[in-house]
Scaffold this motif. Structure first.
Motif, short mmCIF file in Angstrom:
data_model
loop_
_atom_site.label_atom_id
_atom_site.label_comp_id
_atom_site.label_asym_id
_atom_site.label_seq_id
_atom_site.Cartn_x
_atom_site.Cartn_y
_atom_site.Cartn_z
N ALA A 205 36.49 -33.94 -3.09
CA ALA A 205 36.34 -32.24 -2.37
C ALA A 205 35.38 -32.40 -1.46
O ALA A 205 34.19 -33.41 -1.13
N ALA A 206 35.81 -31.83 -0.14
CA ALA A 206 34.81 -32.14 1.42
C ALA A 206 33.61 -30.63 0.79
O ALA A 206 33.20 -29.83 0.66
N ALA A 207 32.40 -31.67 1.76
CA ALA A 207 31.46 -31.38 1.10
C ALA A 207 30.89 -29.81 2.36
O ALA A 207 30.65 -28.82 1.80
N GLY A 208 31.99 -30.26 3.21
CA GLY A 208 31.64 -28.80 4.40
C GLY A 208 31.00 -28.87 5.32
O GLY A 208 30.21 -29.74 5.17
N ASN A 209 31.35 -27.81 6.29
CA ASN A 209 30.88 -28.20 7.97
C ASN A 209 29.87 -27.11 8.26
O ASN A 209 29.76 -26.62 9.08
N GLU A 210 29.10 -26.88 7.43
CA GLU A 210 27.88 -25.20 7.60
C GLU A 210 26.93 -25.28 8.36
O GLU A 210 25.87 -24.93 8.48
N SER A 211 26.59 -26.74 8.15
CA SER A 211 24.98 -27.26 9.12
C SER A 211 24.08 -26.69 8.10
O SER A 211 22.99 -26.53 8.24
N SER A 212 24.31 -26.41 6.24
CA SER A 212 23.62 -26.22 5.49
C SER A 212 22.08 -27.08 5.20
O SER A 212 22.42 -28.75 5.58
N ALA A 228 31.82 -34.92 -4.21
CA ALA A 228 31.39 -34.40 -3.08
C ALA A 228 31.30 -35.69 -1.54
O ALA A 228 30.85 -36.72 -1.99
N VAL A 229 32.06 -35.00 -0.54
CA VAL A 229 32.37 -35.96 0.38
C VAL A 229 31.06 -35.65 1.88
O VAL A 229 31.58 -34.58 2.10
N ALA A 230 30.34 -36.25 2.25
CA ALA A 230 29.95 -35.91 3.22
C ALA A 230 30.34 -36.46 4.37
O ALA A 230 31.18 -38.13 4.31
N ALA A 231 30.05 -35.80 5.84
CA ALA A 231 30.81 -37.24 7.28
C ALA A 231 29.67 -37.92 7.51
O ALA A 231 28.30 -37.08 7.86
N LEU A 232 30.27 -39.17 8.42
CA LEU A 232 29.06 -39.63 9.05
C LEU A 232 29.77 -39.90 10.79
O LEU A 232 31.13 -39.26 10.82
N LYS A 233 28.34 -39.64 11.82
CA LYS A 233 29.62 -40.46 12.52
C LYS A 233 29.05 -41.30 13.41
O LYS A 233 29.97 -42.48 12.48
N GLN A 234 30.11 -41.84 14.37
CA GLN A 234 30.51 -43.80 14.62
C GLN A 234 29.53 -44.23 14.88
O GLN A 234 29.34 -45.58 14.48
N ASN A 243 27.05 -30.68 5.30
CA ASN A 243 26.11 -30.00 4.27
C ASN A 243 25.52 -31.09 3.34
O ASN A 243 26.36 -31.96 2.82
N ARG A 244 24.54 -30.69 2.88
CA ARG A 244 23.44 -31.72 2.33
C ARG A 244 23.23 -30.85 1.45
O ARG A 244 23.00 -29.98 1.01
N GLY A 245 22.85 -31.97 0.61
CA GLY A 245 22.23 -31.18 -1.43
C GLY A 245 21.95 -32.46 -2.32
O GLY A 245 22.82 -33.34 -2.44
N ASP A 246 21.85 -32.20 -3.29
CA ASP A 246 21.08 -32.94 -4.41
C ASP A 246 23.24 -33.30 -5.04
O ASP A 246 23.16 -34.80 -5.80
N TRP A 247 24.01 -32.62 -4.36
CA TRP A 247 25.57 -32.83 -5.08
C TRP A 247 26.90 -33.68 -4.16
O TRP A 247 27.45 -33.72 -4.43
N VAL A 248 26.01 -33.61 -3.48
CA VAL A 248 26.72 -34.78 -2.50
C VAL A 248 26.99 -36.63 -3.04
O VAL A 248 25.78 -37.26 -3.07
N GLY A 249 28.11 -36.79 -3.38
CA GLY A 249 27.91 -38.15 -3.90
C GLY A 249 28.41 -39.78 -2.82
O GLY A 249 27.68 -40.12 -3.69
N ILE A 250 28.89 -38.76 -1.95
CA ILE A 250 29.35 -40.21 -0.70
C ILE A 250 29.48 -39.80 0.31
O ILE A 250 29.87 -39.01 0.70
N ALA A 251 29.57 -40.50 1.42
CA ALA A 251 29.97 -40.50 2.46
C ALA A 251 30.65 -41.64 2.99
O ALA A 251 31.57 -42.24 2.86
N ALA A 252 31.54 -40.76 4.65
CA ALA A 252 32.86 -41.45 4.68
C ALA A 252 32.53 -41.39 6.24
O ALA A 252 32.05 -40.45 6.94
N PRO A 253 33.76 -41.98 7.07
CA PRO A 253 33.34 -42.11 8.93
C PRO A 253 34.16 -39.92 8.73
O PRO A 253 35.55 -39.90 8.40
N GLY A 254 33.32 -39.82 9.79
CA GLY A 254 34.24 -38.54 9.99
C GLY A 254 33.77 -37.66 11.77
O GLY A 254 34.35 -36.63 11.49
N GLU A 255 33.87 -38.51 12.27
CA GLU A 255 33.94 -38.43 13.92
C GLU A 255 35.34 -39.22 14.36
O GLU A 255 34.55 -40.10 13.98
#
Length: 419
Positions: A205-212, A228-234, A243-255
């Motif tokens: 699931a997406a972590a979301g884009n609310e800049s929390s 939970a997936v966060a997004a990375l810049k290039q 969004n950030r938090g201790d519940w975020v599990g992994i990241a992937a390119p998202g820009e």
């Protein structure tokens, strides 16, 4: 580097006039998305393929035999890159009669997200085929996508409708992609996610884009058991709105990702929704290579092999950036039971890693061989020591003091000390 990537993205998309939209499914969309653009003839291959090391990963698995259910705005079945990649899905439509919605066969036709082609882009990032142009290919080009569509948009869907869409997705696939986020913990949605986990489905699931800032949670990403997936810049840093938090599990390119979209063309997409699609594709690769692996172990494998971006676990990126090849090859407790040959049994048609030839016998024979080698080494050491003693005795006889010869003979140096 950013300038180079920006130029490459522009080359991939190019200022080409939009094509006319393809024919749509019978169920009408309230806000159909604008069509994408064709790739210019001279555009290079999508750099994401090399960035994620997908060529190496595809030698081991392509996602064949795995269905990824995409709960989203629907998928344009006329997108050429998804030809042969779609399974039968469902539509969820608002209704004036209880329970306030209807589920009907469908899923085809992208109803968009504020005029953007959302569901088609997510599906294509997961499983787009090379077909006659391999410049843009999904992470798991052998996987199948089962679309579950909100005809009126997820923003207008009641929690009960969302929950039933999640349950439907859990019944369609071995991986469930949820590229949306809500800031409220709805018990009915939580129960639907638990239902998916109970069916041995990998829920991404997406972590979301609310800049929390990390003080609030977003669901379904923050539910236990969900990746939970966060997004990375290039440039590899966290996307500001992710969004950030201790519940975020992994990241992937998202820009600046290049994705096939509705209408047959392509568009640049950014956000955690599309980073989530990449991770779902990697989950499909792992499930394809290790079909007996439990869903929870697939999630552990993805996070254990992620490339850290600083600390071992960071609220912005979780365990780090997803590593497809590492997730397919790491040795550890999450591997399936070995075959009779001692090597993991891969899925049919995959590259097989053969064990080294077994030239010895059982455990006793191998210990015997080892002890024999140790004995030879000890004997050699003893003989060397005795030889040294004999040599020194001979030199002592040769260098005994003679009249008129100094006793500190420079030919007889002191013993060397091993400090």
């Amino acid at each position: 580097m950013k300038l180079l990537i920006g130029l490459l993205t522009a080359a991939l998309l190019g200022p080409v006039p939009a094509q006319a939209p393809a024919a749509r499914a019978p169920a009408p969309c309230r806000n159909p998305p604008a069509p994408g653009q064709p790739l210019p003839d001279g555009a290079p291959r999508d750099p994401m393929i090399a960035r994620l090391g997908l060529e190496r990963a595809w030698e081991l698995a392509t996602g064949a035999g795995i269905t990824v259910a995409v709960v989203d705005s629907g998928v344009d079945g006329n997108q050429p890159k998804l030809r042969g990649a779609l399974a039968a899905g469902f539509d969820f439509v608002a209704s004036q009669t209880p329970p306030g919605w209807q589920r009907v066969a469908g899923g085809l036709g992208d109803c968009g997200d504020n005029g953007a082609s959302h569901g088609t882009a997510v599906a294509a990032l997961i499983a787009a085929r090379a077909n006659d142009d391999d410049r843009v290919v999904g992470v798991a080009p052998g996987a199948t996508v089962a679309p579950v569509r909100f005809v009126d948009g997820i923003d207008n869907a009641a929690p009960e409708m969302i929950a039933n869409a999640i349950r439907t997705g859990a019944e369609l696939g071995q991986v469930l992609n949820l590229s949306f986020a809500v800031p409220v913990d709805r018990p009915v949605i939580r129960d639907a996610v638990q239902y998916a986990l109970s069916r041995n489905v990998v829920v991404v699931a997406a972590a979301g884009n609310e800049s929390s800032g990390g003080d609030e949670k977003f669901y379904p990403a923050a539910y236990p058991g969900v990746l939970a997936v966060a997004a990375l810049k290039q440039d590899g840093t966290p996307l500001a709105q992710s969004n950030r938090g201790d519940w975020v599990g992994i990241a992937a390119p998202g820009e600046g990702l290049t994705a096939p979209v509705s209408g047959g063309g392509y568009a640049g997409v950014s956000g955690t929704s599309f980073a989530t699609a990449l991770v779902s594709g990697v989950a499909a690769l792992v499930r394809s290579r290790y079909p007996a692996m439990p869903a929870a172990d697939v999630v552990k494998r993805l996070t254990a092999t992620a490339v850290p971006l600083g600390a071992a676990h960071d609220d912005r990126v979780g365990a780090g950036i997803v590593d497809p090849f590492g997730a397919l090859t790491v040795l550890g407790p999450a591997l399936p039971a070995p075959s009779a040959s001692g090597a993991p049994a891969p899925a049919a048609g995959r590259v097989r890693v053969l064990p080294l030839p077994d030239t010895g016998g059982g455990v006793a024979e191998r210990w015997g061989s080892l002890l024999g080698i140790v004995g030879i080494l000890i004997l050699a050491a003893v003989l060397a020591y005795l030889g040294r003693l004999a040599w020194r005795a001979a030199r002592h006889r040769r260098t005994r003091p003679h009249p008129g010869r100094p006793t500190d003979d420079p030919l007889d140096p002191p013993d060397i000390s091993l400090a």
